[in-house]
Design an enzyme around this catalytic site. Structure first.
Site, PDB file in Angstrom:
ATOM      1  N   SER A   1       0.820  -1.211   0.000  1.00  0.00           N
ATOM      2  CA  SER A   1       0.000   0.000   0.000  1.00  0.00           C
ATOM      3  C   SER A   1       0.858   1.266   0.000  1.00  0.00           C
ATOM      4  CB  SER A   1      -0.945  -0.009   1.206  1.00  0.00           C
ATOM      5  OG  SER A   1      -0.208  -0.084   2.406  1.00  0.00           O
TER       6      SER A   1
ATOM      7  N   GLY B   1       8.260  -0.445   0.331  1.00  0.00           N
ATOM      8  CA  GLY B   1       7.763  -0.410   1.702  1.00  0.00           C
ATOM      9  C   GLY B   1       8.449  -1.484   2.535  1.00  0.00           C
TER      10      GLY B   1
ATOM     11  N   ASP C   1       7.615  -4.153   6.302  1.00  0.00           N
ATOM     12  CA  ASP C   1       6.727  -4.528   7.410  1.00  0.00           C
ATOM     13  C   ASP C   1       7.339  -4.162   8.759  1.00  0.00           C
ATOM     14  OD1 ASP C   1       4.635  -5.820   5.805  1.00  0.00           O
ATOM     15  OD2 ASP C   1       6.293  -7.108   5.217  1.00  0.00           O
TER      16      ASP C   1
ATOM     17  N   GLY D   1       7.636  -8.781   2.909  1.00  0.00           N
ATOM     18  CA  GLY D   1       6.917  -9.945   2.394  1.00  0.00           C
ATOM     19  C   GLY D   1       5.494 -10.058   2.886  1.00  0.00           C
TER      20      GLY D   1
ATOM     21  N   GLU E   1      11.130  -8.567  -4.684  1.00  0.00           N
ATOM     22  CA  GLU E   1      11.611  -7.335  -4.038  1.00  0.00           C
ATOM     23  C   GLU E   1      13.099  -7.440  -3.703  1.00  0.00           C
ATOM     24  OE1 GLU E   1       7.453  -5.864  -1.909  1.00  0.00           O
ATOM     25  OE2 GLU E   1       8.773  -7.222  -0.842  1.00  0.00           O
TER      26      GLU E   1
HETATM   27  C1  5RP Z   1       5.330  -6.718   0.107  1.00  0.00           C
HETATM   28  C2  5RP Z   1       6.095  -5.961   1.111  1.00  0.00           C
HETATM   29  C3  5RP Z   1       5.572  -4.621   1.486  1.00  0.00           C
HETATM   30  O1  5RP Z   1       6.541  -3.679   1.222  1.00  0.00           O
HETATM   31  C4  5RP Z   1       5.230  -4.620   2.942  1.00  0.00           C
HETATM   32  O2  5RP Z   1       4.318  -5.670   3.185  1.00  0.00           O
HETATM   33  C5  5RP Z   1       4.630  -3.292   3.379  1.00  0.00           C
HETATM   34  O3  5RP Z   1       3.385  -3.125   2.787  1.00  0.00           O
HETATM   35  P1  5RP Z   1       2.448  -1.926   3.176  1.00  0.00           P
HETATM   36  O4  5RP Z   1       3.085  -0.692   2.664  1.00  0.00           O
HETATM   37  O5  5RP Z   1       1.125  -2.249   2.505  1.00  0.00           O
HETATM   38  O6  5RP Z   1       2.296  -1.922   4.680  1.00  0.00           O
HETATM   39  O7  5RP Z   1       7.105  -6.377   1.617  1.00  0.00           O
HETATM   40  O8  5RP Z   1       5.874  -7.984  -0.092  1.00  0.00           O
END
Ligand code: 5RP
Length: 251
Positions: free
Chosen positions: A34, A89, A91, A102, A110
């Site tokens: 997002s 982005g 987590d 992830g 990524e």
């Molecule tokens: C996807 C990722 C994203 O960067 C991570 O999950 C963050 O997502 P968001 O910005 O929706 O919180 O690693 O594989």
């Protein structure tokens, strides 16, 4: 995006600050999730307004579709070659800029894209900043062949790292297995905290059925943390993290 389709102000602030680093002619890696989606929208708007010539490699089909729909030029990574900058982005982000990624199931691509970049910039809101990685379940992409065997080997590896007994859950989409863009499945490791990130990364990488784990160690050069008031804090890994950020300001 929220229901009102206004982006979250913290994500927007981080995305804008990262897009400001983009220069005409750059070859870019576009992240997934997002926050990355907000960045892709900001990037497309800036590229259109300023006539920037950019070449982009996407870290997921979803990001490729979004970027192309907004007029950005998306090409296969191997067609572009080396990238100047990847913006993605995360987590979780720790004080050394080690990451868990992830949550969106795209960490394999990524990591490949980030590894092919001169610079990786992470954009996030304060809720992602932690003093130690592991509260967010660690995603591990595994082959479908021998899936249960791989899960057993992961459990054994966790045991030897004093992380035994924690859940190793297959990620689902509804009642079906979540399948990645590469046709693999995901195990989420609910570890609560990871005392030795290097040891865990090494142990997971040594298991044959593991395709890639979501620990990004020493890959991120800069983390831009957007705040709810529209300001940003930049973390370069050299200084500690402000207590306000660790408390998840603005969330
Ligand atoms: C996807 C990722 C994203 O960067 C991570 O999950 C963050 O997502 P968001 O910005 O929706 O919180 O690693 O594989």
């Amino acid at each position: 995006m929220s229901l009102s389709s206004q982006p979250d102000p913290a994500k927007l602030a981080a995305a804008r600050a990262a897009v400001a680093l983009v220069e005409d002619g750059m070859k870019l890696g576009l992240g997934t999730g997002s926050t990355a989606s907000v960045m892709v929208r900001e990037l497309a708007a800036r590229a259109a307004a300023e006539g920037l010539k950019l070449r982009c490699a996407a870290t997921s089909q979803a990001t490729a579709d979004l970027a192309e729909s907004l007029g950005l030029k998306v090409e296969p990574l191997d067609q572009i070659g080396w990238l100047d900058l990847t913006i993605d982005g995360a987590d979780e982000v720790d004080p050394d800029l080690h990451l868990i990624k992830g949550g969106g199931g795209a960490h394999l691509r990524e990591k490949i894209v980030a590894a092919a970049s001169d610079r990786m910039v992470v954009i996030a809101d304060p809720g992602k900043v932690v003093d130690r990685l592991g509260a967010f379940p660690l995603p591990v992409e595994v082959l479908q062949f021998g899936f249960e065997t791989t899960r057993t080997l992961i459990r054994r590896a966790l045991q030897t790292l004093d992380l035994g007994g924690h859940d190793v859950m297959q990620r689902l989409k509804g009642s079906d297995p979540w399948v990645t863009d590469e046709g693999n499945v995901i195990l989420d490791l609910h570890l609560a905290a990871i005392p030795d990130v290097v040891g865990l990364a090494r142990a997971l990488s040594a298991i044959p059925g593991v395709v890639e784990h979501g620990l990004f160690l020493s890959m991120c050069d800069l983390a831009i943390i957007g705040k709810s008031d529209g300001t940003v804090v930049e973390l370069d890994g050299d200084e500690g993290i402000d207590a306000d950020l660790l408390a998840g300001e603005g969330d």
